[in-house]
Every structure is written in structure tokens, then in C-alpha cells.
Scaffold this motif. Structure first.
Motif, PDB file in Angstrom:
ATOM      1  N   THR A  71       0.870  -1.277  -0.043  1.00 50.41           N
ATOM      2  CA  THR A  71      -0.018  -0.059   0.085  1.00 50.41           C
ATOM      3  C   THR A  71       0.988   1.324   0.006  1.00 50.41           C
ATOM      4  OG1 THR A  71      -1.309  -1.292   1.369  1.00 50.41           O
ATOM      5  CG2 THR A  71      -2.130   1.066   1.073  1.00 50.41           C
ATOM      6  N   MET A  72       1.953   1.143   0.831  1.00 49.69           N
ATOM      7  CA  MET A  72       2.761   2.319   0.982  1.00 49.69           C
ATOM      8  C   MET A  72       3.519   2.728  -0.373  1.00 49.69           C
ATOM      9  SD  MET A  72       6.052   3.527   1.153  1.00 49.69           S
ATOM     10  CE  MET A  72       7.098   2.423   1.946  1.00 49.69           C
ATOM     11  N   MET A  73       3.936   1.598  -1.027  1.00 50.83           N
ATOM     12  CA  MET A  73       4.780   1.725  -2.346  1.00 50.83           C
ATOM     13  C   MET A  73       3.761   2.056  -3.283  1.00 50.83           C
ATOM     14  SD  MET A  73       7.275  -1.425  -2.257  1.00 50.83           S
ATOM     15  CE  MET A  73       7.641  -1.509  -4.001  1.00 50.83           C
ATOM     16  N   ASN A  74       2.600   1.849  -3.482  1.00 49.47           N
ATOM     17  CA  ASN A  74       1.398   2.517  -4.344  1.00 49.47           C
ATOM     18  C   ASN A  74       1.235   3.676  -4.116  1.00 49.47           C
ATOM     19  OD1 ASN A  74      -0.586   2.051  -6.201  1.00 49.47           O
ATOM     20  ND2 ASN A  74      -1.977   1.790  -4.608  1.00 49.47           N
ATOM     21  N   GLN A  75       1.204   4.130  -2.676  1.00 54.55           N
ATOM     22  CA  GLN A  75       0.672   5.569  -2.402  1.00 54.55           C
ATOM     23  C   GLN A  75       2.093   6.455  -2.711  1.00 54.55           C
ATOM     24  OE1 GLN A  75      -2.058   6.898  -1.861  1.00 54.55           O
ATOM     25  NE2 GLN A  75      -1.056   8.780  -1.724  1.00 54.55           N
ATOM     26  N   ARG A  76       3.175   5.848  -2.553  1.00 54.24           N
ATOM     27  CA  ARG A  76       4.434   6.692  -2.850  1.00 54.24           C
ATOM     28  C   ARG A  76       4.368   7.008  -4.310  1.00 54.24           C
ATOM     29  NH1 ARG A  76      10.173   4.156  -1.063  1.00 54.24           N
ATOM     30  NH2 ARG A  76       9.403   2.631  -3.043  1.00 54.24           N
ATOM     31  N   GLU A 112       9.209  10.293 -16.778  1.00 53.44           N
ATOM     32  CA  GLU A 112       9.288   9.747 -15.340  1.00 53.44           C
ATOM     33  C   GLU A 112       7.755   9.383 -14.845  1.00 53.44           C
ATOM     34  OE1 GLU A 112      11.628   9.833 -13.186  1.00 53.44           O
ATOM     35  OE2 GLU A 112      13.035  10.664 -14.744  1.00 53.44           O
ATOM     36  N   LEU A 113       6.812   9.681 -15.666  1.00 59.92           N
ATOM     37  CA  LEU A 113       5.707   9.391 -15.183  1.00 59.92           C
ATOM     38  C   LEU A 113       5.343   7.638 -15.575  1.00 59.92           C
ATOM     39  CD1 LEU A 113       3.052  12.104 -16.221  1.00 59.92           C
ATOM     40  CD2 LEU A 113       3.362  11.100 -14.143  1.00 59.92           C
ATOM     41  N   ASN A 114       6.041   7.703 -16.757  1.00 63.39           N
ATOM     42  CA  ASN A 114       6.135   6.037 -17.258  1.00 63.39           C
ATOM     43  C   ASN A 114       6.592   5.131 -16.340  1.00 63.39           C
ATOM     44  OD1 ASN A 114       4.422   6.601 -19.556  1.00 63.39           O
ATOM     45  ND2 ASN A 114       6.539   7.118 -20.793  1.00 63.39           N
ATOM     46  N   PHE A 115       7.782   5.779 -15.778  1.00 68.47           N
ATOM     47  CA  PHE A 115       8.585   5.073 -14.708  1.00 68.47           C
ATOM     48  C   PHE A 115       7.826   4.869 -13.537  1.00 68.47           C
ATOM     49  CE2 PHE A 115      11.244   4.810 -10.792  1.00 68.47           C
ATOM     50  CZ  PHE A 115      11.850   3.760 -11.121  1.00 68.47           C
ATOM     51  N   LEU A 116       7.019   5.834 -13.010  1.00 64.58           N
ATOM     52  CA  LEU A 116       5.935   5.697 -11.962  1.00 64.58           C
ATOM     53  C   LEU A 116       4.798   4.773 -12.149  1.00 64.58           C
ATOM     54  CD1 LEU A 116       6.390   9.234 -10.705  1.00 64.58           C
ATOM     55  CD2 LEU A 116       7.148   7.264  -9.416  1.00 64.58           C
ATOM     56  N   ASP A 117       4.554   4.722 -13.104  1.00 64.55           N
ATOM     57  CA  ASP A 117       3.574   3.798 -13.616  1.00 64.55           C
ATOM     58  C   ASP A 117       3.874   2.204 -13.539  1.00 64.55           C
ATOM     59  OD1 ASP A 117       1.378   5.518 -13.856  1.00 64.55           O
ATOM     60  OD2 ASP A 117       1.923   5.790 -16.093  1.00 64.55           O
ATOM     61  N   ASN A 121       2.518  -0.378 -10.631  1.00 64.08           N
ATOM     62  CA  ASN A 121       1.961  -1.856 -11.197  1.00 64.08           C
ATOM     63  C   ASN A 121       2.632  -2.925 -10.442  1.00 64.08           C
ATOM     64  OD1 ASN A 121       0.046  -0.668 -12.645  1.00 64.08           O
ATOM     65  ND2 ASN A 121       1.259  -0.565 -14.606  1.00 64.08           N
ATOM     66  N   GLU A 122       4.047  -3.025 -10.399  1.00 70.92           N
ATOM     67  CA  GLU A 122       4.936  -3.687  -9.870  1.00 70.92           C
ATOM     68  C   GLU A 122       4.732  -3.983  -8.293  1.00 70.92           C
ATOM     69  OE1 GLU A 122       9.214  -3.484 -10.837  1.00 70.92           O
ATOM     70  OE2 GLU A 122       8.697  -3.045 -12.926  1.00 70.92           O
ATOM     71  N   GLN A 130      10.767  -9.758   0.145  1.00 73.55           N
ATOM     72  CA  GLN A 130      11.903  -9.502  -0.616  1.00 73.55           C
ATOM     73  C   GLN A 130      11.244  -8.859  -2.024  1.00 73.55           C
ATOM     74  OE1 GLN A 130      15.091  -9.837   0.434  1.00 73.55           O
ATOM     75  NE2 GLN A 130      15.490  -9.062  -1.492  1.00 73.55           N
ATOM     76  N   GLY A 131      10.568  -9.371  -2.454  1.00 75.43           N
ATOM     77  CA  GLY A 131      10.021  -8.676  -3.780  1.00 75.43           C
ATOM     78  C   GLY A 131       9.798  -7.196  -3.587  1.00 75.43           C
ATOM     79  N   ALA A 132       9.096  -6.867  -2.303  1.00 73.36           N
ATOM     80  CA  ALA A 132       8.942  -5.287  -2.291  1.00 73.36           C
ATOM     81  C   ALA A 132      10.417  -4.645  -2.182  1.00 73.36           C
ATOM     82  CB  ALA A 132       8.189  -5.275  -0.761  1.00 73.36           C
ATOM     83  N   ILE A 133      11.162  -5.189  -1.647  1.00 76.56           N
ATOM     84  CA  ILE A 133      12.604  -4.633  -1.584  1.00 76.56           C
ATOM     85  C   ILE A 133      13.391  -4.383  -2.852  1.00 76.56           C
ATOM     86  CG2 ILE A 133      14.965  -4.933  -0.691  1.00 76.56           C
ATOM     87  CD1 ILE A 133      13.534  -6.440   1.760  1.00 76.56           C
ATOM     88  N   ASP A 134      13.075  -5.345  -3.657  1.00 81.46           N
ATOM     89  CA  ASP A 134      13.805  -5.348  -5.033  1.00 81.46           C
ATOM     90  C   ASP A 134      12.785  -4.323  -6.009  1.00 81.46           C
ATOM     91  OD1 ASP A 134      15.186  -7.354  -4.605  1.00 81.46           O
ATOM     92  OD2 ASP A 134      14.028  -9.136  -5.288  1.00 81.46           O
ATOM     93  N   VAL A 135      11.629  -4.215  -5.732  1.00 80.26           N
ATOM     94  CA  VAL A 135      10.760  -3.196  -6.382  1.00 80.26           C
ATOM     95  C   VAL A 135      11.467  -1.727  -5.860  1.00 80.26           C
ATOM     96  CG1 VAL A 135       8.608  -2.124  -6.936  1.00 80.26           C
ATOM     97  CG2 VAL A 135       8.839  -4.718  -6.998  1.00 80.26           C
TER      98      VAL A 135
END
Lengths: 267, 135
Positions: A71-76, A112-117, A121-122, A130-135
């Protein structure tokens, strides 16, 4: 009659467009503030869950930590996207930048918007800590590029504002030159020579401003440090240079005031 | 006595002799419109008109006379040496243009000194990059 009606309609549409432009920037700012608040709340929840997971290492705490980190990564990503939208709106509203300059800044912001999109999604498809740390690592690696884009745009906006001031001064200088040409013979020759000296100073001051503005624009376009600290230093140095350029405009303004007084008390 | 001679034309004594005095006959104006008589209410206006016109003509006459007198005076005075005084006339158009210029300069100076170049609303958000997990 028909023409008059058309004129009023066009004026009304024009007013609506102007209001829409201002409203879109304000709306973007309000959205940014809202998403920032949401991010702070979610980040606080994530930190609590992470600390619990770090302390107890239980399955339930891991599940909670995973849920909150996603949730935090999505919100970030949403927060950063909203901030970029705000910058884009500010660019469109800036009266001092040319269309080409705006297009150039918008193009880098769009990448930058493309990168954030993709980051968003990731983050939503992550299924382990660990997956979260990698993303998240991808964002960390990309951060310098992201910060450069943001700083370049911010400096660009400041340069646009400086350009607006310069244009205001240009209008006053043009007015002064036209006034002197039109009313040259209304003043005695001795006074006119004194007035001409102020005009020369004004022209010199304008030229030095234009030179420093060009240097600033080049520096901003070639902004490419390798670490955040250097970027911060360069950013601050550019801000100082912008203030120096403004002081040149202030100096030129004082010459214009002197010219005004010379004209006023010419006898 | 000639009987064939014509009778003398003697008026009979009963006849009233003609009176050769001034003959007064009332001449009546025979017009179609009986309302065309002079309206007394207009009299003050007519008098006022004549006074104004007269006054105007008098004023014109006076002005012309005084101008002629002045010209005559100037021609006599110009013979005397007068110190030359140079006055630079500033026409009205210059003054209004200068007022506009003055306002433009003042406004420009205020804008340049007081406007914010760096928009505080575009300050970037502070966010955490690292997730902070120990492993």
C-alpha cells in the motif's frame, strides 16, 4: 449586431479558459496535498507494521508488513505522480517559457510518469517482503535521474518567472525609448545629453542581464550530477545565480528611475 | 338776356357743402388666419435676443479694437532692446506621455522587487526511498 454578439461570446469563452487554467493548477496542488497527507498516514502504518515484523517475526506480522508495504509503495508512486502533474500544470501556466522549452520539460516529466506507472503496477503485484525490497530498489537506483528532472523543472519555472519580469522591464525600456524619440525636441540639448547617458546605462544593464540569463539556461539544461549532494549544491548555486540575475533587473530599474527623474527635472 | 344760354351750375341752397377734412377710415386687416396677431408673451424673448446680439457685436468690436491697440503697442515696444529669454515649451502631449512613462516605471520596479521567483507550492515531497527492512 451579429458581430457584437460574437465578440461577447468569444470573450466569455476566453474568460472560461483563463479560469480553467488557474483552476487546473490549484486543483493539481490540492490533489498533491491530499495525496501527501495520505502517504504520510500510510507510511506511518507501514513503519508500525515493519517494526512489529522486525520484533516478532511472526506470520501474521509478516502478512501485515507485506500488505502495508504494498500500500505504501503504491501510495508513494501516486504521490510522486501527483507532484509531476502539478509541475506540468505549472509549466503550462508559466508565461515566461517558450512552447519549445515547455515541451522539453514536459517530455522528461512524462518519461518519469512512465517509470512511476511501472513502479505502481509492480508494487501491487508483489507477494513477498523481498519482492517489495527489489521493486523499491529500482526507485532508489532511479532516484538521481528523478531528482534531476524535478530540479531542472523547478529551476526552469523560476527562469520562466524571471523572464516574465524581464519582459515587464523590456516594455518599460521600450516605452522610455519611444518617449525619448517622440519628445526629443521638448527638452533642451544639455538635458537631453544627460538623459542619453542614462539610456546607455540601461541598455548595458539589459545586455548583461540577457547574458547571465542565457548562461543560467545553459547550466540548467546541462544539469547532470551523479549524486544527490552535488545536485543539491548545483541547485542552490543556480538559485543564487537567479537572484543575482534579478539584482541586475533591479539595477536596471534604478537606472530607469534615474532617467525618469532626469526627464522630470530637465530645464 | 340770352335765353338759350345754359343755366349756371349753382348748387341748390339745401345741399350740404362737402367737408374737405381728413378722412378717417378704419382699415381692417383681412387675413385668413385670425391667430396671426403678435404674441405679447414673446416680447421679453425678443428683447433678450436683441440685447444678447447687441452685446455680442459690442464685445467683438471691443476685442478687435483692443487687439489693434495692442499690436500698435507691440510695434512700438519691439523697437526697444529686450533681453532674449528662451523658454522650452513642454506640450500637453509630452506631459501625459511622461505621466504614463512614470507610472510604467514605478509599476515595473514594484513588480521586479516584490515578485516571488521560486514558487513555494512546487517544493518536492519528502519520501522514504529505503523500506528499512533489516534483511
Amino acid at each position: 449586431m451579429r458581430g457584437l454578439f460574437l465578440f461577447f461570446i468569444l470573450n466569455f469563452v476566453n474568460l472560461l479558459i483563463v479560469q480553467t487554467i488557474n483552476a487546473s493548477s490549484n486543483q493539481a496542488y490540492q490533489d498533491y496535498l491530499f495525496q501527501y497527507d495520505t502517504y504520510r498516514t500510510i507510511n506511518a502504518e507501514f513503519q508500525t507494521a515493519r517494526n512489529e515484523y522486525e520484533t516478532f517475526q511472526s506470520l501474521s506480522s509478516e502478512t501485515a508488513a507485506l500488505h502495508t508495504v504494498k500500500t505504501m509503495m503504491n501510495q508513494r508512486a501516486i504521490l510522486l505522480r501527483t507532484y509531476i502533474f502539478l509541475l506540468k500544470e505549472k509549466l503550462y501556466e508559466n508565461q515566461g517559457l517558450s512552447k519549445n522549452e515547455i515541451s522539453s520539460y514536459v517530455a522528461t516529466l512524462d518519461s518519469e510518469l512512465n517509470f512511476l506507472d511501472s513502479q505502481k503496477n509492480e508494487a501491487l503485484s508483489v507477494n513477498s517482503i523481498q519482492g517489495a525490497i527489489d521493486v523499491s530498489k529500482k526507485l532508489e537506483n532511479h532516484n538521481i535521474q528523478f531528482q534531476i528532472t524535478i530540479d531542472r523543472t523547478r529551476i526552469g519555472l523560476a527562469l520562466g518567472n524571471l523572464s516574465v519580469l524581464s519582459r515587464t522591464q523590456d516594455n518599460a525600456v521600450s516605452y522610455a525609448q519611444k518617449f525619448l524619440t517622440d519628445h526629443k525636441y521638448a527638452y533642451p540639448k544639455e538635458s537631453y545629453d544627460k538623459i542619453s547617458r542614462w539610456t546607455e546605462k540601461i541598455v548595458q544593464s539589459r545586455e548583461s542581464f540577457i547574458q547571465s540569463y542565457d548562461v543560467l539556461r545553459q547550466k540548467n539544461n546541462s544539469l547532470n550530477p551523479t549524486d544527490i549532494q552535488t545536485l543539491t549544491d548545483l541547485h542552490n548555486s543556480l538559485l543564487k545565480d537567479i537572484e543575482s540575475a534579478r539584482s541586475l533587473l533591479i539595477q536596471c530599474s534604478s537606472y530607469l528611475v534615474e532617467l525618469k527623474n532626469a526627464l522630470k527635472y530637465a530645464d | 338776356m340770352n335765353i338759350h344760354a345754359p343755366d349756371p351750375q349753382i348748387l341748390p341752397k339745401t345741399n350740404i357743402p362737402p367737408v374737405y377734412g381728413p378722412i378717417r377710415t378704419k382699415i381692417q386687416m383681412t387675413t385668413n388666419n385670425s391667430n396671426n396677431t403678435f404674441n405679447r408673451k414673446l416680447l421679453p424673448f425678443v428683447i433678450a435676443f436683441f440685447i444678447i446680439t447687441g452685446g455680442f457685436i459690442f464685445f467683438e468690436y471691443q476685442t478687435k479694437t483692443s487687439k489693434l491697440q495692442n499690436r500698435a503697442k507691440l510695434t512700438t515696444e519691439s523697437e526697444r532692446p529686450i533681453p532674449k529669454q528662451e523658454i522650452t515649451p513642454i506640450p500637453l502631449a509630452t506631459e501625459s506621455a511622461f505621466i504614463n512613462f512614470e507610472q510604467t516605471v514605478d509599476r515595473m520596479k514594484e513588480i521586479i522587487q516584490n515578485s516571488n521567483l521560486i514558487d513555494p507550492s512546487v517544493s518536492p515531497p519528502i519520501f522514504e526511498l529505503s523500506l528499512g527492512f533489516s534483511k
